[in-house]
Design a protein around this motif. Structure first.
Motif, PDB file in Angstrom:
ATOM      1  N   MET A 284      16.178  25.152 112.510  1.00 27.61           N
ATOM      2  CA  MET A 284      14.823  25.539 112.893  1.00 27.61           C
ATOM      3  C   MET A 284      14.825  26.742 113.823  1.00 27.61           C
ATOM      4  O   MET A 284      13.947  27.598 113.751  1.00 27.61           O
ATOM      5  CB  MET A 284      14.095  24.355 113.542  1.00 27.61           C
ATOM      6  N   VAL A 285      15.797  26.819 114.713  1.00 30.41           N
ATOM      7  CA  VAL A 285      15.897  27.969 115.608  1.00 30.41           C
ATOM      8  C   VAL A 285      16.192  29.234 114.811  1.00 30.41           C
ATOM      9  O   VAL A 285      15.634  30.301 115.078  1.00 30.41           O
ATOM     10  CB  VAL A 285      16.988  27.741 116.676  1.00 30.41           C
ATOM     11  N   ILE A 286      17.054  29.124 113.803  1.00 28.75           N
ATOM     12  CA  ILE A 286      17.413  30.295 112.989  1.00 28.75           C
ATOM     13  C   ILE A 286      16.216  30.761 112.170  1.00 28.75           C
ATOM     14  O   ILE A 286      15.884  31.949 112.147  1.00 28.75           O
ATOM     15  CB  ILE A 286      18.598  29.965 112.069  1.00 28.75           C
ATOM     16  N   GLY A 287      15.554  29.857 111.471  1.00 28.98           N
ATOM     17  CA  GLY A 287      14.354  30.202 110.715  1.00 28.98           C
ATOM     18  C   GLY A 287      14.650  30.955 109.428  1.00 28.98           C
ATOM     19  O   GLY A 287      15.660  30.728 108.768  1.00 28.98           O
ATOM     20  N   GLY A 288      13.732  31.869 109.075  1.00 33.06           N
ATOM     21  CA  GLY A 288      13.838  32.586 107.810  1.00 33.06           C
ATOM     22  C   GLY A 288      14.108  34.061 108.006  1.00 33.06           C
ATOM     23  O   GLY A 288      14.940  34.457 108.815  1.00 33.06           O
ATOM     24  N   GLY A 289      13.376  34.904 107.265  1.00 29.63           N
ATOM     25  CA  GLY A 289      13.617  36.343 107.294  1.00 29.63           C
ATOM     26  C   GLY A 289      12.522  37.098 108.014  1.00 29.63           C
ATOM     27  O   GLY A 289      11.410  36.620 108.191  1.00 29.63           O
ATOM     28  N   SER A 290      12.863  38.318 108.422  1.00 29.27           N
ATOM     29  CA  SER A 290      11.879  39.198 109.035  1.00 29.27           C
ATOM     30  C   SER A 290      10.846  39.614 107.991  1.00 29.27           C
ATOM     31  O   SER A 290      11.136  39.650 106.800  1.00 29.27           O
ATOM     32  CB  SER A 290      12.590  40.426 109.603  1.00 29.27           C
ATOM     33  N   THR A 291       9.636  39.926 108.450  1.00 33.24           N
ATOM     34  CA  THR A 291       8.481  40.241 107.586  1.00 33.24           C
ATOM     35  C   THR A 291       8.268  39.140 106.559  1.00 33.24           C
ATOM     36  O   THR A 291       8.074  39.397 105.379  1.00 33.24           O
ATOM     37  CB  THR A 291       8.629  41.592 106.862  1.00 33.24           C
ATOM     38  N   SER A 292       8.331  37.901 107.012  1.00 29.69           N
ATOM     39  CA  SER A 292       8.114  36.766 106.122  1.00 29.69           C
ATOM     40  C   SER A 292       7.135  35.811 106.775  1.00 29.69           C
ATOM     41  O   SER A 292       6.632  36.053 107.876  1.00 29.69           O
ATOM     42  CB  SER A 292       9.442  36.041 105.852  1.00 29.69           C
TER      43      SER A 292
END
Length: 428
Positions: A284-292
């Protein structure tokens, strides 16, 4: 300006939810504000059962807040202005560049058009496919609405559902377990990556960001799914409740990818082993991608940090990957982002432990979920008091606008006029 616009949308959303025809019975201002914040920040944490408390119009407001929050307010504004034929000035371009986390003014309008096409295509296709499951089980009208709502909620990584028990009734349904993850993975991988995939030559034509994002995401999916299956295989309250290997792997797949920011669940999150909960907190801390539509510190941030660490141990003065170097400024930005994220999560967890009743794991899980804009919870959200709700709302907001926004707001750019002799600091 971007932070203020998100705050304004939250307040307007809360005011709309307080209207009489939005809910079955009255809800407090605190409930409305928390629900609106969760929707705008596409987090999915809820202090009320939104499926049972909200009317159709209430769900429509939530859906609108999710779409605006996930798409980005400035991106939506540019779409409207472009449709009306209004020319965009340098101010609009600057806000758009910051909202999309771009470093250049080039390709901004092209990127916005790509975003619009991707969002429209993905959400319509997702809704049509989900109709195959929801229409037979709930009827034509309700099934169509459930499909549209879950398609938009999934693509924007929101985690809100129109079912009182979420998607638990569809834990082993092949359509739900295929379409929902595909939607939130697509929404969370980033529009820049999607644009590269469709407009550039395979691999060699892709940017360094796209390559790092795809490799990093694939690795995290394998780790998440594999460790979920390994840790929860014999847990009688989660994967162990199902006899077949196929059903258990289906659950492992869904829940191995959902902590990346989606918030949808088909099992009781509170019944997970502590080791699995800790794994999910990291994801959860890492998350996904930028501009997403995803939250977290982002996959590329983690990859650059690992590359910098590897370069240090190999005594290299230059950081590179896939034949491209990564500048010092990007590494410093990664360090700042991780430092701010650590301070925010630690401070919020400390305040929650000092003021709220609850065990460390439940509170820590809640804070990390709010920061990553995920929406997973070990059943603790409903136990928050007024101060606890305020802390979680602040963390959701800061997680959505980005920790670097806080850093840039507090910092001032000062051009150095003096260079100092290098000193020695003993580290480690």
């Amino acid at each position: 300006m971007l932070a203020i616009s998100y705050m304004t949308l939250i307040v307007l959303g809360a005011a709309a939810l307080k209207l009489p025809f939005m809910t079955y019975g009255a809800i407090s201002i605190s409930d409305a504000l928390f629900t609106s914040t969760a929707a705008v920040t596409v987090t999915g944490l809820a202090v009320i059962n939104t499926a049972e408390m909200l009317t159709f119009w209430g769900h429509l407001v939530i859906l609108l807040l999710i779409q605006l929050g996930g798409l980005g307010l400035m991106t939506f504004a540019v779409l409207v202005l472009s449709a009306l034929g209004v020319p965009l000035g340098i101010t609009h371009h600057t806000y758009l560049r910051e909202d999309l986390k771009q470093t250049s003014y080039k390709r901004l309008i092209q990127l916005v058009k790509t975003i619009f096409r991707v969002v429209l295509l993905a959400e319509i296709a997702g809704a049509l496919l989900l109709c195959l499951t929801f229409v037979p089980s709930t009827g034509l009208g309700p099934g169509l609405w459930h499909a549209v709502f879950h398609s938009i909620s999934a693509f924007n990584n929101a985690g809100f559902s129109t079912f009182p028990q979420g998607l638990t009734a569809y834990a082993t349904d092949p359509v739900v377990n295929s379409v929902i993850p595909l939607l939130f993975i697509t929404g969370g991988i980033g529009y820049v990556v999607i644009s590269d995939i469709f407009h550039q030559r395979f691999w060699h034509g892709w940017s360094l960001h796209t390559r790092l994002m795809l490799v990093g995401s694939a690795a995290l999916i394998v780790v998440g799914v594999g460790l979920t299956a390994l840790l929860e295989w014999n847990n009688p309250h989660t994967l162990g409740a199902y006899d077949s290997v196929a059903a258990r792997m289906t659950l492992a797949w869904f829940h191995g990818v959902t902590p990346r920011s989606s918030g949808f669940v088909t099992i009781d999150t509170g019944a997970l082993h502590e080791s699995t909960s800790l794994l999910y907190m990291a994801l959860m801390v890492i998350g996904g991608g930028s501009t997403s539509t995803a939250g977290g510190i982002k996959v590329t941030t983690l990859v650059v940090m690992l590359l910098a660490t590897l370069a240090f141990f190999r005594r290299r003065t230059e950081i590179w990957a896939f034949g491209r170097s990564i500048g010092l400024e990007e590494v410093l930005k990664v360090m700042a982002l991780i430092a701010i994220a650590v301070v925010l999560v630690f401070s919020a967890t400390f305040l929650m432990l000092a003021t709220q009743d609850g065990d460390f794991l439940a509170i820590g899980f809640e804070v990390v979920s709010a920061f990553g804009n995920v929406g997973l919870s070990r059943g603790y959200t409903s136990e928050l008091d007024g101060l606890g709700r305020t802390i979680i709302m602040m963390i959701m907001f800061l997680g959505r606008v980005g920790p670097l926004t806080l850093g840039f707001f507090l910092a001032a750019r000062v051009t150095p006029r003096v260079r100092y002799p290098e000193g020695q600091v003993h580290l480690g």
